[in-house]
Design an enzyme around this catalytic site. Sequence first.
Site, PDB file in Angstrom:
ATOM      1  N   ASP A  34     112.047 -13.122   6.146  1.00  0.00           N
ATOM      2  CA  ASP A  34     111.272 -11.905   6.441  1.00  0.00           C
ATOM      3  C   ASP A  34     110.624 -11.322   5.190  1.00  0.00           C
ATOM      4  OD1 ASP A  34     113.452 -10.983   5.084  1.00  0.00           O
ATOM      5  OD2 ASP A  34     114.025  -9.468   6.563  1.00  0.00           O
ATOM      6  N   LYS A 190      76.948   6.729 -15.182  1.00  0.00           N
ATOM      7  CA  LYS A 190      77.155   6.071 -13.891  1.00  0.00           C
ATOM      8  C   LYS A 190      77.412   7.096 -12.809  1.00  0.00           C
ATOM      9  CE  LYS A 190      81.200   4.451 -13.064  1.00  0.00           C
ATOM     10  NZ  LYS A 190      82.455   3.677 -13.158  1.00  0.00           N
ATOM     11  N   GLY A 222      83.687  -5.530 -10.215  1.00  0.00           N
ATOM     12  CA  GLY A 222      82.668  -6.063 -11.109  1.00  0.00           C
ATOM     13  C   GLY A 222      81.314  -5.400 -10.964  1.00  0.00           C
TER      14      GLY A 222
END
Length: 310
Positions: A34, A190, A222
Amino acid sequence: MKLVAGNSNKSLAEQISAYLEVPLTQCLVRRFADQEIFVEVQENVRGEDVFVIQSTSYPANDHLMELLILTDALRRASARRVTAVIPYYGYARQDRKAGPRTPISAKLVANLIVRAGADRVLTLDLHAGQIQGFFDIPTDNLFAAPVFTRDIKERYELGNIMVVSPDVGGVVRARALAKRIDAPLAIVDKRRERPGESEVMNVIGSPEGRDCILVDDIVDSGGTLCNAADALLAQGATSVTAYITHGVLSGGAVARVANSRLTELVISNSIEATEAMIAAPNVRSVSIAPLIGEAISRTALEESVSSLFD
């Protein structure tokens, strides 16, 4: 001293073992049907100074549980001291409440490691420096900058280099590398509209005619790096190379980097390389084994670790 390795990054553990000339301790880590994790340390560690080498990389939860169970097993086996050596500290990006009713998972993981029985933590390039304060035990945060600096000096003409931070949050890291190699600094402004997606808006600095080196601690999708490379080349940069400590590279990130305008993505081996990363033509790995090995040696001998930051 004893070195114990989990399953997250066997190759790095073997390199550290070779550097220290200390064999890895025989240890069985397996799973029941499991997927419960079972650990058995097969050598006597009573009274020993034990270092558990385990990145909490993909699959993060499995590798984290391995680390916790290994630590508990060593504590119950009467190890004198247990140091968790975590080259890549997962959950580090969840270091604050990003919105209402959200967790601070980096602190939760720190609590788990301490409660499992770790006496010290040795890690590399934490996403946020304040995570050191999440641990109530001594914590050494190493930096990959010395390793990257040597590599850059071997491969580039330093007079033409510009170090670039791919976002405002990474300026301190980029400035530190720029100071090491006496290079100018630029910043990519950004905007991130949603998790995993970014859009470059502006370049602060003058990359024209320069070999640009992007510096960051983690590359995941990326997208940020590829967008930053496009923006720098549009501003007249001669080439763009990225030096990133932790190559998470999830999903289609490797293909994205391989098809991008990045000359090269250089990552450390804090996370074990996948077949796709090894096959990618513009992805290269540098070893942090000597850095971590030296830090382990100095910790065991009760010597200064801070000198490794130079």
